[in-house]
Write a protein that holds these residues in place. Structure first.
Motif, PDB file in Angstrom:
ATOM      1  N   TYR A  89       0.815  -1.233  -0.175  1.00 45.30           N
ATOM      2  CA  TYR A  89      -0.010   0.230   0.379  1.00 45.30           C
ATOM      3  C   TYR A  89       0.894   1.223   0.104  1.00 45.30           C
ATOM      4  O   TYR A  89       0.419   2.713   0.005  1.00 45.30           O
ATOM      5  N   ASP A  90       2.132   1.119   0.325  1.00 42.67           N
ATOM      6  CA  ASP A  90       2.747   2.685   0.118  1.00 42.67           C
ATOM      7  C   ASP A  90       3.531   2.762  -1.572  1.00 42.67           C
ATOM      8  O   ASP A  90       4.469   1.409  -1.681  1.00 42.67           O
ATOM      9  N   LEU A  91       3.053   3.531  -1.917  1.00 41.02           N
ATOM     10  CA  LEU A  91       3.626   3.905  -3.065  1.00 41.02           C
ATOM     11  C   LEU A  91       5.171   3.744  -2.965  1.00 41.02           C
ATOM     12  O   LEU A  91       5.608   3.394  -4.328  1.00 41.02           O
ATOM     13  N   GLN A 129       2.601  -4.762 -11.525  1.00 42.43           N
ATOM     14  CA  GLN A 129       3.311  -3.079 -10.741  1.00 42.43           C
ATOM     15  C   GLN A 129       4.340  -2.500  -9.986  1.00 42.43           C
ATOM     16  O   GLN A 129       4.739  -1.975 -10.101  1.00 42.43           O
ATOM     17  N   ARG A 181       5.154  -4.801  -7.656  1.00 41.08           N
ATOM     18  CA  ARG A 181       4.863  -4.929  -6.253  1.00 41.08           C
ATOM     19  C   ARG A 181       5.684  -6.328  -5.900  1.00 41.08           C
ATOM     20  O   ARG A 181       5.499  -7.879  -6.695  1.00 41.08           O
ATOM     21  N   SER A 217     -14.696   1.940  -3.632  1.00 39.14           N
ATOM     22  CA  SER A 217     -13.706   1.064  -3.728  1.00 39.14           C
ATOM     23  C   SER A 217     -13.108   1.269  -1.850  1.00 39.14           C
ATOM     24  O   SER A 217     -12.118   1.259  -1.329  1.00 39.14           O
ATOM     25  N   GLN A 218     -13.634   2.870  -1.629  1.00 39.26           N
ATOM     26  CA  GLN A 218     -12.923   3.067  -0.529  1.00 39.26           C
ATOM     27  C   GLN A 218     -13.858   2.265   1.016  1.00 39.26           C
ATOM     28  O   GLN A 218     -12.687   1.521   2.250  1.00 39.26           O
ATOM     29  N   PRO A 257     -10.463  -3.891  -5.640  1.00 43.19           N
ATOM     30  CA  PRO A 257      -9.618  -2.998  -6.003  1.00 43.19           C
ATOM     31  C   PRO A 257      -7.888  -3.400  -6.335  1.00 43.19           C
ATOM     32  O   PRO A 257      -7.740  -3.987  -4.917  1.00 43.19           O
ATOM     33  N   GLU A 258      -7.408  -3.218  -7.076  1.00 42.10           N
ATOM     34  CA  GLU A 258      -6.299  -3.948  -7.526  1.00 42.10           C
ATOM     35  C   GLU A 258      -5.090  -3.039  -6.612  1.00 42.10           C
ATOM     36  O   GLU A 258      -4.216  -3.606  -6.457  1.00 42.10           O
ATOM     37  N   THR A 259      -5.766  -1.539  -5.864  1.00 39.50           N
ATOM     38  CA  THR A 259      -4.717  -0.858  -4.931  1.00 39.50           C
ATOM     39  C   THR A 259      -5.115  -1.670  -3.822  1.00 39.50           C
ATOM     40  O   THR A 259      -4.347  -1.075  -2.868  1.00 39.50           O
ATOM     41  N   HIS A 260      -6.039  -1.898  -3.080  1.00 40.88           N
ATOM     42  CA  HIS A 260      -6.471  -2.875  -1.878  1.00 40.88           C
ATOM     43  C   HIS A 260      -6.818  -4.180  -2.064  1.00 40.88           C
ATOM     44  O   HIS A 260      -8.101  -4.521  -2.144  1.00 40.88           O
ATOM     45  N   SER A 297      -8.752 -10.789  -6.804  1.00 44.27           N
ATOM     46  CA  SER A 297      -7.856  -9.135  -7.599  1.00 44.27           C
ATOM     47  C   SER A 297      -6.938  -9.680  -7.616  1.00 44.27           C
ATOM     48  O   SER A 297      -6.258  -8.996  -8.574  1.00 44.27           O
TER      49      SER A 297
END
Length: 313
Positions: free
Chosen positions: A56-58, A87, A89, A168-169, A256-259, A264
């Motif tokens: 989660y840390d870009l 990505q 990761r 998403s949130q 979502p892909e970010t979480h 996913s």
């Protein structure tokens, strides 16, 4: 002259003398499945300690290190033991975090299912009459649709009404609500059948004669005698909830892909299989299979133990 008193056995002593513990000691499959399941749970909820990076840390994501293979394939980077995703990761890290999300959704959805299903099942079985007819017809209507269909429709409506950003949130909460509301009839029908068998027994009649209220009789006296099938259903429903989350995520209505969750992650890597980056999908998929299989086999063992006619130990 000394007086000796017989000390009452503790709960631990009673458990050690129980048929459940006796059968568990004799069943190697159940022991292996429980060990695997506990290892996955501990690893998932220890993700901040075990994961090399925080997905989660870009600042910890290197896009130039995307699609690196696992350590046993040429071209691997020793920094990423299971490789990286598209990505950049670390795959080991996002699998740990994704497994935790999948477990949270699975357990949360089953808790909601049990709360609704047990309450409605108790009311339908004990009160009977119009209450029973209404609740069971409601359950029949919901069971006429597949769980996945209900989840897809509700998820799409919520996403269209409240917006994709809101969905998403609060994706974890939304999936718990969607899957939980879609599966409560499984509990309600089972609990109702158990209550119908229990409410005609003498201890229930004695409770009524003593003037106890129906609510107290249902939850304090009848419910404890219906717990065995509830435990069996719960093990199966946890696996079903995890699979439902994975299916919804694969269809774009889940995490979502970010979480990431396991579902996913499988979806995110599906487009890269033909390009040779098969590990992005297959490794999370293997983790999902092992998790669900261990839960299902534990559920089968528990079902057999709770029903002596099925037990073969």
């Amino acid at each position: 002259m000394t007086m000796t008193t017989n000390k009452a056995p503790s709960r631990l002593d009673r458990f050690r003398d129980s048929f459940v513990w006796y059968s568990f000691k004799r069943d190697r499959t159940a022991q292996l499945c429980l060990a695997v399941f506990l290892c996955l749970v501990v690893a998932a909820f220890s993700a901040p300690l075990l994961a090399p990076t925080d997905p989660y840390d870009l600042r910890q994501i290197d896009i130039m290190a995307s699609e690196l293979p696992p350590f046993w394939i040429d071209g691997a980077d020793e920094q990423y033991s299971l490789g990286t995703d598209a990505q950049g990761r670390d795959l080991w890290s996002i699998i740990l975090y994704g497994t935790r999300v999948s477990l949270l959704i699975g357990f949360g959805a089953v808790i909601l299912q049990a709360l609704l299903g047990v309450t409605f099942g108790l009311m339908a079985g004990y009160l009977g009459g119009r209450v029973d007819a209404f609740l069971m017809r409601l359950a029949d209507i919901q069971l006429s649709f597949s769980t996945l269909m209900v989840a897809i429709v509700v998820g799409a409506v919520v996403k269209a009404t409240l917006g994709g950003a809101f969905y998403s949130q609060y994706a974890v909460l939304m999936l718990v609500l969607i899957i939980g509301l879609a599966e409560w009839p499984q509990y309600a029908r089972t609990v109702r059948a158990s209550v119908l068998a229990e409410k005609g027994k003498e201890y229930v009649d004695a409770a009524r004669v003593m003037g106890l209220r129906s609510k107290r009789i249902m939850f304090r006296h009848v419910l404890p005698n219906t717990l065995s099938p509830i435990f069996v259903i719960s093990t199966v429903q946890i696996a079903n909830a995890i699979i439902s989350e994975a299916a919804l995520s694969f269809l774009g209505l889940g995490m979502p892909e970010t979480h990431p969750s396991l579902g996913s992650l499988i979806k995110a890597g599906f487009d890269y299989i033909q390009s040779g980056s098969w590990w992005i999908t297959l490794i999370p998929g293997a983790v999902l299979v092992v998790l669900v299989l261990s839960i299902n086999l534990l559920g089968d063992w528990l079902r057999d133990v709770m029903n002596p006619r099925l037990y073969k130990g």
